[in-house]
Every structure is written in C-alpha cells, then in structure tokens.
Design a protein around this motif. Structure first.
Motif, mmCIF file in Angstrom:
data_model
loop_
_atom_site.group_PDB
_atom_site.id
_atom_site.type_symbol
_atom_site.label_atom_id
_atom_site.label_comp_id
_atom_site.label_asym_id
_atom_site.label_seq_id
_atom_site.Cartn_x
_atom_site.Cartn_y
_atom_site.Cartn_z
ATOM 1 N N GLU A 84 0.862 -1.195 0.000
ATOM 2 C CA GLU A 84 0.000 0.000 0.000
ATOM 3 C C GLU A 84 0.899 1.245 0.000
ATOM 4 O O GLU A 84 1.551 1.551 1.000
ATOM 5 N N ILE B 145 0.760 3.766 2.973
ATOM 6 C CA ILE B 145 1.241 3.185 4.235
ATOM 7 C C ILE B 145 2.772 3.082 4.215
ATOM 8 O O ILE B 145 3.445 3.410 5.198
ATOM 9 N N GLU C 36 8.247 8.064 9.075
ATOM 10 C CA GLU C 36 8.359 7.914 10.534
ATOM 11 C C GLU C 36 9.668 7.243 10.934
ATOM 12 O O GLU C 36 10.247 7.534 11.977
ATOM 13 N N PRO D 263 0.182 18.062 13.805
ATOM 14 C CA PRO D 263 -0.822 17.024 13.482
ATOM 15 C C PRO D 263 -1.985 17.549 12.647
ATOM 16 O O PRO D 263 -2.495 16.833 11.786
ATOM 17 N N LEU D 264 -2.397 18.805 12.881
ATOM 18 C CA LEU D 264 -3.529 19.344 12.121
ATOM 19 C C LEU D 264 -3.163 19.558 10.656
ATOM 20 O O LEU D 264 -3.908 19.164 9.754
ATOM 21 N N ALA E 263 -2.966 16.213 9.017
ATOM 22 C CA ALA E 263 -4.292 15.636 8.748
ATOM 23 C C ALA E 263 -4.934 16.299 7.535
ATOM 24 O O ALA E 263 -5.537 15.633 6.690
ATOM 25 N N LYS E 264 -4.784 17.619 7.429
ATOM 26 C CA LYS E 264 -5.371 18.324 6.282
ATOM 27 C C LYS E 264 -4.719 17.883 4.971
ATOM 28 O O LYS E 264 -5.394 17.738 3.946
ATOM 29 N N LYS F 209 -3.433 14.960 4.452
ATOM 30 C CA LYS F 209 -3.912 13.595 4.174
ATOM 31 C C LYS F 209 -5.322 13.618 3.580
ATOM 32 O O LYS F 209 -5.652 12.803 2.716
ATOM 33 N N ILE F 210 -6.150 14.578 4.019
ATOM 34 C CA ILE F 210 -7.488 14.712 3.429
ATOM 35 C C ILE F 210 -7.359 15.101 1.948
ATOM 36 O O ILE F 210 -8.064 14.573 1.088
ATOM 37 N N GLU G 115 -6.349 12.122 -0.048
ATOM 38 C CA GLU G 115 -7.537 11.268 -0.180
ATOM 39 C C GLU G 115 -8.478 11.822 -1.264
ATOM 40 O O GLU G 115 -8.966 11.074 -2.107
ATOM 41 N N LEU H 226 -18.563 17.672 1.489
ATOM 42 C CA LEU H 226 -19.277 16.625 0.751
ATOM 43 C C LEU H 226 -20.455 16.079 1.555
ATOM 44 O O LEU H 226 -21.089 15.106 1.159
ATOM 45 N N LEU I 108 -12.811 21.152 15.245
ATOM 46 C CA LEU I 108 -11.776 21.352 16.264
ATOM 47 C C LEU I 108 -12.034 22.618 17.057
ATOM 48 O O LEU I 108 -12.928 23.409 16.711
ATOM 49 N N ASN J 128 -10.580 25.354 17.153
ATOM 50 C CA ASN J 128 -10.421 26.611 16.403
ATOM 51 C C ASN J 128 -11.407 26.749 15.252
ATOM 52 O O ASN J 128 -11.335 27.707 14.480
ATOM 53 N N ASP K 35 -11.680 24.660 12.673
ATOM 54 C CA ASP K 35 -11.299 23.779 11.554
ATOM 55 C C ASP K 35 -12.075 22.471 11.647
ATOM 56 O O ASP K 35 -12.444 22.039 12.740
ATOM 57 N N VAL K 36 -12.301 21.839 10.483
ATOM 58 C CA VAL K 36 -13.045 20.580 10.481
ATOM 59 C C VAL K 36 -12.250 19.500 9.752
ATOM 60 O O VAL K 36 -11.699 19.739 8.673
ATOM 61 N N LEU K 37 -12.174 18.323 10.350
ATOM 62 C CA LEU K 37 -11.527 17.171 9.702
ATOM 63 C C LEU K 37 -12.589 16.126 9.383
ATOM 64 O O LEU K 37 -13.551 15.964 10.118
ATOM 65 N N TYR K 38 -12.384 15.396 8.271
ATOM 66 C CA TYR K 38 -13.255 14.252 7.999
ATOM 67 C C TYR K 38 -12.405 13.070 7.557
ATOM 68 O O TYR K 38 -11.188 13.184 7.481
ATOM 69 N N GLU K 39 -13.064 11.937 7.267
ATOM 70 C CA GLU K 39 -12.437 10.633 7.001
ATOM 71 C C GLU K 39 -12.049 9.989 8.343
ATOM 72 O O GLU K 39 -11.136 10.454 9.015
ATOM 73 N N ILE L 108 -8.325 9.228 9.153
ATOM 74 C CA ILE L 108 -7.497 10.433 9.254
ATOM 75 C C ILE L 108 -7.783 11.140 10.579
ATOM 76 O O ILE L 108 -6.866 11.581 11.272
ATOM 77 N N ASP M 209 -6.112 9.078 13.396
ATOM 78 C CA ASP M 209 -4.660 9.300 13.454
ATOM 79 C C ASP M 209 -4.348 10.680 14.029
ATOM 80 O O ASP M 209 -3.411 10.840 14.819
ATOM 81 N N TYR M 210 -5.120 11.671 13.605
ATOM 82 C CA TYR M 210 -4.920 13.036 14.122
ATOM 83 C C TYR M 210 -5.041 13.046 15.642
ATOM 84 O O TYR M 210 -4.183 13.588 16.346
ATOM 85 N N GLU N 25 -2.116 11.519 17.387
ATOM 86 C CA GLU N 25 -0.891 12.324 17.334
ATOM 87 C C GLU N 25 -0.999 13.568 18.207
ATOM 88 O O GLU N 25 -0.014 14.026 18.782
ATOM 89 N N LYS O 103 3.299 -0.253 13.545
ATOM 90 C CA LYS O 103 2.210 0.646 13.176
ATOM 91 C C LYS O 103 1.798 0.433 11.716
ATOM 92 O O LYS O 103 0.607 0.320 11.398
ATOM 93 N N LYS P 110 -1.775 -0.829 10.128
ATOM 94 C CA LYS P 110 -2.516 -0.061 9.130
ATOM 95 C C LYS P 110 -2.848 -0.927 7.908
ATOM 96 O O LYS P 110 -3.906 -0.776 7.293
ATOM 97 N N GLU Q 186 -6.573 -1.721 6.530
ATOM 98 C CA GLU Q 186 -6.870 -1.596 5.101
ATOM 99 C C GLU Q 186 -7.500 -2.889 4.557
ATOM 100 O O GLU Q 186 -8.486 -2.865 3.835
#
Lengths: 241, 241
Positions: A81, A84, A91, A103-104, A107-108, A110-111, A114, B65, B73, B75, B77-81, B84, B87-88, B91, B106, B110, B114
């Motif tokens: 993968e 991965i 790391e 981390p934020l 994460a963004k 990684k989005i 995706e 979407l 979060l 502040n 901000d918004v995370l999705y998935e 992800i 993991d955020y 961390e 790790k 993962k 998957e």
C-alpha cells in the motif's frame, strides 16, 4: 540487478539482507510514490521490476495479493500500500521529513491526498480503459485541479510542503507528471496554463526536483506506453535505465 | 445538546468554541470509530447527530461533501475521514496512545485495517443493500476473519494492541459489534465459536472496554435499525440516550 521487468517463469533475485528492496514497475504511479519518498530521503535500495501483465509466481511469496509497490525491509518483512509505505518511511527515517510536524496540518494534507484519489481513478479510466472522456469525468478532474490550484494560492509555497516538496507534493506528483496525456486523449482542459497558473508553475518546479528527476518519464514515452497498454501488450521495458 | 438526529430544516446548534464537536450518527460504524478514539482518550466533546437520509443543509457548511464523521476542532477547523481523524487524535493527544510506537508495527496494523475494509464493504452489501449473501461474499468475510483469527494467535494479546485495546482493535470494532447480524440475514458462518475461537473471546473482552461500552448498541436494536433501513425509512432515533 536486472533493469528489465521480470515475468512468470523468472527466478526471484536473491535479496541483499540489510538493504531495502522495492518491488516496482516503471510505469506504475503508485510505485513511483514510494520511489519519490525513498529518493527524497536519499535512502539506498535495490529494485525489482515486475511485469504486471504476466506476474512472476514468486511475487505472491513477497506480496500475498501480488500487489506492488511492495517494500521488503532489512529484516525480510514486507510492507505494501503506497501511502502506508510512504508514512512508514517518513516515521522511520527522520532525514528530510515529508509530513508537516503539526498534526492538524498533516491531517489536512492527508485529506487532500484522499480527495486526489478521485482524480487518480478518473485519469485511470480515461487513459487506460475504454471509458469515454465524458462530462462527468471532465468535471471530476476539473474540480480536483481547482481544489489544488486554490490550495497553492492559500499556502506560502512555492511547494505544497513549503520551501521544498513535502508528502502531499510527492503523493500527487505521479498523476501530475501524466496530466499532459489527457490532452492527447481528447481533453482540452488538462492543466490549462491560464486556468491553473499556479499548478502549472508548480509542475515546472517539481520537474527540477532531484527525487522527481530520478523516476521522471518523458511524455513521449508515456504516450507509447499507454498505446501499448490499450493494445493489450503493455511495453513495460520501452525505456532503458 | 439534542440527542435526536437533526434533519433538513433544523438549525445548526451553536458551537462551544474551544471544545471538540463531532458530527455523527448513532448507527454509522465509521462515526463510531471516532467516538471510540475520543472516548479511549477520555476527551471531552459535544456531539451533533445527523439524519443521513434527510441531511440538514448546514451540514455542507461543515463538511463540504456532507460526509460524516466530521470533527470540528477547537479553532473551528473541520476534519473528515474516520481513519485520518483517528490518526490526528492519536498524534495530537498523547494520553492513552493507540498506535504502536514502532513505525513497522504501526504500518503492519494499518495494512490490517486496510485489509479489513473488504470485510466492511461486504458486510454493508449483505446487511443494507439487496446484494445476496452469495458464495463470493461469504468467502471474503471468512478469509477476512481467518486473517484476524491467525493474527490474534501470533500476538501476545489479549487485544491486538496488547494489554489494552489499540487503534487496530477500535478501527475494526464497529463491524465486529455487528457480526452476529450476519447470522440473522442468512449466514451461518459469522463468528462461529469453534472456527474463530480467539476472535469470539476477543469480542467478549472488547464488550467490557469502557470506550466500547459508551457507544455499544445491543443486537436487537441493530436488527430493528437494519429492518427500518431496508424498508427505506431508517429509524436513527430508535434508541434513546
């Protein structure tokens, strides 16, 4: 180390224990992701090129589903993968860190990677299958490119990762390298210089990156490969070296 | 804080700035993944339940979407998935670390998460769509369960994560909670006590975990929900609290 793609009936090259070894294919964009990370971090690794249309039997002893990229580690363990493997390398090897430390921000990114997978799947359909370059496909690609054009405008640049390419740059690169091909297969919209000014400039800068240059394939060879793939006899060995 | 699922025409609850807020649904297994991580780390968060069959318009201002889970979060901000976000959180918040510290362990976890997505997609087809419980679906689920049964045998246990549940345990849990449902929809094979001895024992131990207990839904309610979903009127509010 054979520079040709190995097929069914070949013998698996003996491993150099203590050295990373990547099972890969010169025209596989997912494999290219892993090359980019290895090369950005200047890691030493062997490569085994695999013929994907006539896979060697021994591939399944390395990668249970016969999938590449597969990275054999120093101890003989194997990871697969592309994302991965990329995260693992970042790391494990701290030189030239690719993911943002925050981390934020990570994460963004990684989005965004995706989200980019929609562009990836659509490009695959247009270039390699009989799927027509219809309006729906066109919209998916244009929307994807616009997201990234805007993102570049918001960031300090010149790369998504900042002063040098980071994980996001490298993870989307293989498909951006192939973006000009869309024009040749009926698309007028791909990477239009006016519409996607920042992305086109970014692409030019990426072309000069040392890691990118290591696996860069010229557009003419990409075209030849796609034509051979569409004809049902993919010429994985059409470039040397 | 409304415990009911909000629909089109509802007003978006005002945020508590400085506090995490999860946009979720009581019967969504992907959302459950994020609850499990938040609860394992004992983080304080607000929840907004969303009616997925009649989404509020304001959801798209939070999650472009309209996808959940979406984590707002402190502040704004918004995370999705789900993966992800998971993991955020791992961390960002170091209490009760969920991923193994070792990059190789790790990465291997993962890869297993998957791989598990095949089981997830097949369960979805069997439970919620008209897809028949055919031999192919049966094989995919049995192969998946066997991989995890063997993996538990190789590990020290009692959890995949060791002495306490880790990221792998929590990421596969939502579908394991629903595994008994397969029996009721024509499968005799799901979590057979002799064939998957270790997994069945693991499931019993997971049932006692404090984070799991927070979102645990009993099998009877899961059945009622699936029946309502198949009838075209998903009853997201059938459980209180």
């Amino acid at each position: 180390m054979s520079m040709k793609h190995l097929s069914k009936g070949s013998r698996m090259p003996s491993p150099n224990r203590g050295k990373l070894r990547l099972f890969t294919n010169k025209f596989c964009p997912y494999s290219q992701r892993v090359h980019l990370v290895l090369d950005a971090k200047k890691l030493q690794y062997d490569v085994v090129y695999v013929n994907l249309s006539n896979k060697p039997d021994w591939l399944y002893s390395i990668s249970p589903l016969g999938k590449i990229p597969a990275l054999e580690l120093e101890n003989g363990d194997v990871l697969y993968e592309s994302l991965i493997i990329a995260d693992y390398l970042d790391e494990k090897y701290h030189q030239h860190p690719l993911h943002p430390k925050d981390p934020l921000r990570k994460a963004k990114d990684k989005i965004l990677i995706e989200q980019f997978s929609k562009v990836v799947n659509t490009m695959y359909k247009i270039l390699l299958t009989s799927s027509r370059n219809n309006d729906e496909n066109r919209d998916i690609i244009m929307e994807g490119l616009e997201t990234f054009e805007k993102e570049l405008a918001h960031r300090q640049g010149p790369f998504f990762g900042g002063a040098v390419p980071g994980m996001l740059d490298y993870m989307i690169w293989p498909w951006c390298e192939r973006a000009d091909l869309l024009k040749l297969f009926g698309n007028q919209f791909a990477l239009n210089k006016d519409k996607y000014k920042r992305l086109v400039e970014w692409k030019g800068r990426m072309h000069e990156d040392a890691a990118v240059r290591k696996t860069l394939i010229d557009t003419e060879s990409h075209i030849k490969f796609i034509q051979s793939h569409r004809a049902g006899i993919p010429e994985y060995d059409l470039i040397s070296g």
